[in-house]
Design a protein around this motif. Structure first.
Motif, PDB file in Angstrom:
ATOM      1  N   ASP A   1      -0.502  12.209  -7.730  1.00 36.51           N
ATOM      2  CA  ASP A   1      -2.306  13.319  -6.964  1.00 36.51           C
ATOM      3  C   ASP A   1      -3.694  12.812  -7.998  1.00 36.51           C
ATOM      4  O   ASP A   1      -4.219  12.903  -6.308  1.00 36.51           O
ATOM      5  N   LEU A   2      -2.987  13.377  -9.056  1.00 28.98           N
ATOM      6  CA  LEU A   2      -4.735  12.858  -9.316  1.00 28.98           C
ATOM      7  C   LEU A   2      -5.645  11.209  -8.994  1.00 28.98           C
ATOM      8  O   LEU A   2      -5.983  11.198  -8.752  1.00 28.98           O
ATOM      9  N   SER A   3      -4.250  10.521  -9.040  1.00 22.52           N
ATOM     10  CA  SER A   3      -4.989   9.281  -8.538  1.00 22.52           C
ATOM     11  C   SER A   3      -5.287   8.566  -6.936  1.00 22.52           C
ATOM     12  O   SER A   3      -6.066   8.612  -7.088  1.00 22.52           O
ATOM     13  N   TRP A   4      -4.740   9.544  -6.275  1.00 22.17           N
ATOM     14  CA  TRP A   4      -5.477   9.720  -4.945  1.00 22.17           C
ATOM     15  C   TRP A   4      -6.436  10.888  -4.549  1.00 22.17           C
ATOM     16  O   TRP A   4      -6.643  11.707  -3.433  1.00 22.17           O
ATOM     17  N   GLY A   5      -7.297  10.958  -6.040  1.00 26.36           N
ATOM     18  CA  GLY A   5      -7.982  12.506  -5.668  1.00 26.36           C
ATOM     19  C   GLY A   5      -7.767  13.706  -5.066  1.00 26.36           C
ATOM     20  O   GLY A   5      -8.625  14.327  -5.043  1.00 26.36           O
ATOM     21  N   ARG A   6      -6.603  14.214  -5.230  1.00 24.30           N
ATOM     22  CA  ARG A   6      -5.870  15.525  -5.191  1.00 24.30           C
ATOM     23  C   ARG A   6      -5.581  16.697  -6.623  1.00 24.30           C
ATOM     24  O   ARG A   6      -4.694  15.800  -7.219  1.00 24.30           O
ATOM     25  N   ASP A   7      -6.340  17.753  -6.315  1.00 22.37           N
ATOM     26  CA  ASP A   7      -6.486  18.367  -7.455  1.00 22.37           C
ATOM     27  C   ASP A   7      -7.194  19.725  -7.142  1.00 22.37           C
ATOM     28  O   ASP A   7      -7.886  19.924  -6.591  1.00 22.37           O
ATOM     29  N   PRO A   8      -5.959  20.343  -6.417  1.00 25.05           N
ATOM     30  CA  PRO A   8      -6.080  21.771  -6.018  1.00 25.05           C
ATOM     31  C   PRO A   8      -7.073  22.844  -7.144  1.00 25.05           C
ATOM     32  O   PRO A   8      -7.089  24.124  -6.795  1.00 25.05           O
ATOM     33  N   ARG A   9      -6.707  22.678  -8.214  1.00 27.61           N
ATOM     34  CA  ARG A   9      -6.969  23.681  -8.727  1.00 27.61           C
ATOM     35  C   ARG A   9      -8.714  24.371  -8.911  1.00 27.61           C
ATOM     36  O   ARG A   9      -9.757  23.460  -8.689  1.00 27.61           O
ATOM     37  N   PRO A  10      -8.665  25.486  -8.714  1.00 27.32           N
ATOM     38  CA  PRO A  10     -10.244  26.206  -8.056  1.00 27.32           C
ATOM     39  C   PRO A  10     -10.819  26.352  -9.926  1.00 27.32           C
ATOM     40  O   PRO A  10      -9.882  26.520 -10.919  1.00 27.32           O
TER      41      PRO A  10
END
Length: 424
Positions: free
Chosen positions: A242-251
């Motif tokens: 997920d991080l490799s695609w820029g996905r990081d939902p942590r607020p």
């Protein structure tokens, strides 16, 4: 310079597209060293190292010292071999704490959504502050200006659509810079990086990925997620993909809960006298207790770390009968733990005390200890230590410290020792 892996595409061709980029990562530049330079302007431009004079480790180094390969956590002996002309400054943690508190208060003026992650860095979510203060790049410029004017130090700011990207951007912006990674350019930015740049990828994980032929973020993103999971585990593999695609939902989460507080010190020479080690543990326990009281916390578990002259590190811990923020209670537990450590006849190089299992005082139910039930003056000791905190806050951490009385050659009880100071 930052030691973070750099993107070869950073800063080029992205314009000022700030839509969707409300997360800022503010990171002080060489924080401890910068605070010392602000106090000693005559050292600016020189290679300065903060840490123990000979036997400790490097806590921070100016960029002039870093040019010689000096970095934090490096043994001081190695640092001085690489940069013999360096000026070594002993750390002043009280000063660093004061500046840290001031900077965090400054960030709190920008937005209530501030997540402090260490003494010198924090995340901000400025989505709600844009109408009042302007776009993120303007807010970043205001923060950097105010930090410089009020504290005489510099900071770097990364701006992105997620916490992960903002942190990477601040590393690229160092020293004393700003980098915006637009949402639309996030994937391209990440693909230019080595896989070690990803949050949570250490040497072992990097080696495990390399065995699967994955050495860059681009290679990871282009891999089947099952291959990544097979290399590093199901949960970690999915997270890194997920991080490799820029996905990081942590607020951004304000008021991050502190998990532990601790203090440690390396002796100038190895110490064979256990009484000297225990006396240093008393000082460290007091320092832990001050931090607990400052934060409104109590601890349930006390741990000690002992490093012998052969660099062997031993740790021991015990759970207290009731949570506490009293230095003497921490010390008594630490003293028993130290006495139970098998040193193998070797002298001690380093001693550390840590408080774990923290909880807020207001939310903690305390059961009376046997000492309290027997009428021991625990409450009086707690009040005395709180009074000492007030003196330290006004006159500095060295103005007052707890001492011990000797009964039959054994340290017992706790007294108060004053360092001469004008208390008027």
């Amino acid at each position: 310079m930052s030691r973070a892996p750099r993107s070869s595409t950073g800063r080029r061709g992205w314009g000022s597209a700030e839509d969707g980029c409300s997360i800022l990562h503010v990171d002080m530049d060489a924080f401890f060293a910068s605070v010392e330079l602000a106090r000693r302007p005559q050292l600016r431009g020189l290679p300065v190292i903060v840490g123990g004079a000979t036997r400790g480790v490097v806590l921070a180094a100016t960029y002039e010292a870093r040019a010689f390969g000096v970095h934090a956590a490096m043994p001081m002996s190695v640092a001085l071999r690489q940069c013999p002309q360096a000026i070594v400054v002993a750390p002043d943690h009280h000063a660093y704490h004061e500046v840290s508190v001031g900077v965090m208060q400054l960030l709190g003026d920008v937005t209530a959504l501030v997540e402090q992650v260490s003494v010198d860095e924090a995340f901000l979510d400025v989505a709600g502050a844009r109408r009042r203060l302007g776009p993120p790049t303007v807010i970043a410029a205001q923060i950097r200006r105010r930090v410089r004017e009020q504290f005489g130090i510099t900071c770097s700011v990364g701006i992105g659509s997620t916490k992960f990207v903002a942190k990477l951007a601040s590393g690229h912006a160092k020293p004393d810079g700003v980098l915006l990674v637009p949402r639309t350019a996030t994937v391209d930015f990440l693909r230019s990086l080595p896989v070690g740049a990803l949050w949570g990828v250490g040497e072992r994980t990097e080696a495990a990925l390399a065995r699967s032929g994955i050495r860059t973020v681009a290679e990871l993103a282009d891999s089947d997620v099952a291959v990544v999971q097979q290399a590093v585990g199901r949960v970690a593999g999915a997270h890194l993909f997920d991080l490799s695609w820029g996905r990081d939902p942590r607020p951004v989460v304000p008021h991050r809960a502190e998990k532990s507080v601790g203090a440690e010190e390396t002796f100038a020479v190895d110490v064979a006298d256990l009484a000297v080690v225990q006396e240093k543990a008393r000082d460290l326990a007091d320092r832990c207790a001050v931090r607990l009281r400052t934060r409104g916390l109590v601890t349930r578990t006390v741990s000690v770390k002992v490093r012998t002259s052969d660099f062997r590190t031993l740790t021991r811990s015990r759970t207290l009968q009731t949570p506490t923020d009293v230095g003497r209670e921490l010390y008594l537990a630490a003293r028993e733990l130290i006495a139970g450590v098998d040193l193998g006849g070797l002298p001690v190089r380093l001693i550390g005390v840590r408080a774990d299992g923290l909880s807020a005082v207001a939310e903690t139910i305390r059961q009376p200890t046997l000492e309290e039930a027997a009428g021991e003056p625990v409450r009086g000791r707690r009040e005395a230590e709180h009074a000492m905190d007030l003196v330290r806050g006004r006159f500095g951490g060295s103005a007052i410290h707890a001492g011990t009385t000797q009964v039959g050659g054994v340290a017992s009880g706790s007294t108060t020792t004053f360092v001469p100071a004008d208390l008027s």
